[in-house]
Design an enzyme around this catalytic site. Structure first.
Site, PDB file in Angstrom:
ATOM      1  N   LYS A   1      17.853 -45.645 -12.035  1.00  0.00           N
ATOM      2  CA  LYS A   1      17.132 -44.225 -11.772  1.00  0.00           C
ATOM      3  C   LYS A   1      17.608 -43.615 -10.766  1.00  0.00           C
ATOM      4  O   LYS A   1      17.779 -44.053  -9.340  1.00  0.00           O
ATOM      5  CB  LYS A   1      15.582 -44.493 -11.753  1.00  0.00           C
ATOM      6  CG  LYS A   1      14.823 -43.142 -12.076  1.00  0.00           C
ATOM      7  CD  LYS A   1      14.872 -43.284 -13.523  1.00  0.00           C
ATOM      8  CE  LYS A   1      13.786 -42.198 -13.639  1.00  0.00           C
ATOM      9  NZ  LYS A   1      13.522 -41.938 -15.334  1.00  0.00           N
TER      10      LYS A   1
ATOM     11  N   THR B   1      13.914 -47.721 -16.599  1.00  0.00           N
ATOM     12  CA  THR B   1      14.108 -46.811 -15.412  1.00  0.00           C
ATOM     13  C   THR B   1      12.689 -46.093 -14.887  1.00  0.00           C
ATOM     14  O   THR B   1      12.982 -45.756 -13.624  1.00  0.00           O
ATOM     15  CB  THR B   1      15.426 -45.665 -15.833  1.00  0.00           C
ATOM     16  OG1 THR B   1      14.496 -44.804 -16.868  1.00  0.00           O
ATOM     17  CG2 THR B   1      16.311 -46.223 -16.510  1.00  0.00           C
TER      18      THR B   1
ATOM     19  N   ARG C   1      44.550 -22.479  19.251  1.00  0.00           N
ATOM     20  CA  ARG C   1      43.793 -22.161  17.836  1.00  0.00           C
ATOM     21  C   ARG C   1      42.353 -22.666  17.788  1.00  0.00           C
ATOM     22  O   ARG C   1      41.907 -23.407  18.667  1.00  0.00           O
ATOM     23  CB  ARG C   1      44.509 -22.657  16.756  1.00  0.00           C
ATOM     24  CG  ARG C   1      44.546 -24.301  16.469  1.00  0.00           C
ATOM     25  CD  ARG C   1      45.265 -24.956  15.255  1.00  0.00           C
ATOM     26  NE  ARG C   1      45.101 -26.300  15.230  1.00  0.00           N
ATOM     27  CZ  ARG C   1      45.356 -26.973  14.027  1.00  0.00           C
ATOM     28  NH1 ARG C   1      45.799 -26.262  13.045  1.00  0.00           N
ATOM     29  NH2 ARG C   1      45.143 -28.335  14.045  1.00  0.00           N
TER      30      ARG C   1
ATOM     31  N   GLN D   1      44.581 -34.859  12.804  1.00  0.00           N
ATOM     32  CA  GLN D   1      44.798 -36.602  12.335  1.00  0.00           C
ATOM     33  C   GLN D   1      44.482 -37.297  13.847  1.00  0.00           C
ATOM     34  O   GLN D   1      43.856 -38.200  13.592  1.00  0.00           O
ATOM     35  CB  GLN D   1      46.220 -36.669  12.032  1.00  0.00           C
ATOM     36  CG  GLN D   1      46.463 -36.292  10.686  1.00  0.00           C
ATOM     37  CD  GLN D   1      46.943 -34.876  10.208  1.00  0.00           C
ATOM     38  OE1 GLN D   1      46.476 -33.935  11.225  1.00  0.00           O
ATOM     39  NE2 GLN D   1      47.436 -34.618   9.230  1.00  0.00           N
TER      40      GLN D   1
ATOM     41  N   HIS E   1      40.053 -23.057   8.190  1.00  0.00           N
ATOM     42  CA  HIS E   1      40.783 -22.250   9.026  1.00  0.00           C
ATOM     43  C   HIS E   1      40.203 -21.208   9.234  1.00  0.00           C
ATOM     44  O   HIS E   1      39.006 -20.538   8.241  1.00  0.00           O
ATOM     45  CB  HIS E   1      41.832 -21.954   7.983  1.00  0.00           C
ATOM     46  CG  HIS E   1      42.787 -23.137   7.421  1.00  0.00           C
ATOM     47  ND1 HIS E   1      43.502 -23.819   8.458  1.00  0.00           N
ATOM     48  CD2 HIS E   1      43.016 -23.486   6.254  1.00  0.00           C
ATOM     49  CE1 HIS E   1      44.021 -24.695   7.677  1.00  0.00           C
ATOM     50  NE2 HIS E   1      44.059 -24.573   6.429  1.00  0.00           N
TER      51      HIS E   1
END
Length: 350
Positions: free
Chosen positions: A16, A63, A182, A238, A266
């Site tokens: 379920k 269920t 940035r 990264q 971005h």
């Protein structure tokens, strides 16, 4: 593993999904209420093959019964407990009560209700909806073998400086300029696996997993931002991802592996030029166009070499020691105090 029936291999499970349950605990002494809202999904692996090819449903746990059991177990939980402990309680019930059930997989997504504070004072029974969600999944077999993972979904973080991206590979299709200044924004999805492999190994301390969730949450956020005044420089998503994952594995010995997904959301510099006169808007690290599509897609999984997770690697593995990497396709090694990147997927651009 599947069963061969009439020359065909059958793999099956049933359960379920999306059973929503809210639970309030009321402390009669302090007057403080605690509240959770869980979205519960249960899958059962069971011996009910005759239902598929003999029209015999006698071994199926309905269920609807599964759904009702979620509410019953919530009622039976007289003391506040974590999503992990509730998932374990459900999995334990299904694998012990039903002889035909060989394993249970329980996933819970906790809605982020947070206690309200008014004038610096926590409210006894007032809550507001937060942002990121606490997620957990428990897989328990009848033999007692346990796999427990927890995670965070939707942790949105942003810093307006201390981020750059330089020295990346360039070819004729590369237009992105290099920069040491940035914005860095992402929505972190984190999933970590605990080392506990049986019910007897689970900590007995109440709300241990709730506390650990917030410990990991704090570690990820602190590593992303750095100290409040000076921050910390990020040379790439990264690099920041790796430092965040490494911090979790270093600080919490009961966590054996962690996966992070960190899309690079971005914020594009805005420059508006006029046809004849000076620029209408000249970018000076101040006005940005927020975008969410397309975005860079960065994800990786780290684990201790001693982790049971080490096995076949989907993409490429690196065994890291002292900043030096050695490619190792296939199976991991159980040696030393090292960290293994067991899955790396870098897609699109940064």
């Amino acid at each position: 593993m599947g069963e061969v029936i009439e020359g065909l291999k059958l793999q099956q499970r049933h359960g379920k999904a999306r059973v929503r349950v809210g639970r309030v605990w009321r402390d009669s002494n302090s007057g403080v209420h605690s509240f959770v809202e869980w979205n519960v999904s249960v899958s059962l692996l069971s011996h009910c093959l005759p239902s598929y090819f003999r029209d015999d449903n006698s071994a199926i746990v309905a269920t609807d019964t599964i759904k009702n059991t979620v509410f019953v177990k919530a009622k039976e939980s007289q003391k506040e407990l974590s999503a992990e402990d509730f998932a374990i309680a459900l999995a334990k019930h299904f694998t012990s009560f039903y002889s035909q059930v060989t394993a249970a997989i329980v996933k819970i997504v906790e809605k982020p209700w947070e206690r309200v504070s008014l004038n610096g004072q926590p409210h006894n029974h007032g809550f507001k909806l937060g942002s990121e969600k606490h997620v957990t999944e428990v897989a328990l077999s009848k033999s007692g073998a346990l796999k427990l993972t927890s995670g965070i979904d939707g942790l949105a973080v942003l810093k307006t400086t201390k981020s750059g991206f330089e020295g990346f590979f360039r070819d004729k299709n590369t237009l992105l300029p290099e920069t040491r200044e940035r914005m860095l924004a992402t929505e972190v999805t984190a999933s970590w696996r605990y080392q506990y492999d049986s019910l007897s190994s689970i900590p007995s301390k109440p709300l241990h997993f709730s506390e650990r969730y917030w410990d990991v949450h704090r570690s990820l956020v602190e590593t992303f931002f750095g100290p409040p005044k000076e921050g910390v420089y990020s040379p790439s998503v990264q690099s920041t991802l790796y430092q965040m994952a490494k911090a979790v594995l270093s600080r919490f010995q009961d966590i054996e592996s962690i996966q992070l997904k960190m899309p690079n959301i971005h914020f594009l510099p805005v420059n508006l030029s006029s046809k004849d006169g000076p620029p209408i808007v000249k970018f000076d690290d101040d006005v940005y166009l927020p975008t969410d599509e397309p975005h860079g897609s960065i994800e990786a999984s780290l684990s201790s070499v001693q982790s049971r997770l080490i096995g076949h690697f989907d993409y490429v593995s690196y065994i890291m020691r002292g900043g030096e990497g050695k490619g190792d396709e296939g199976r991991g090694r159980k040696e030393g105090k090292k960290i293994v990147v067991v899955f790396v997927s870098f897609e699109k651009d940064n």
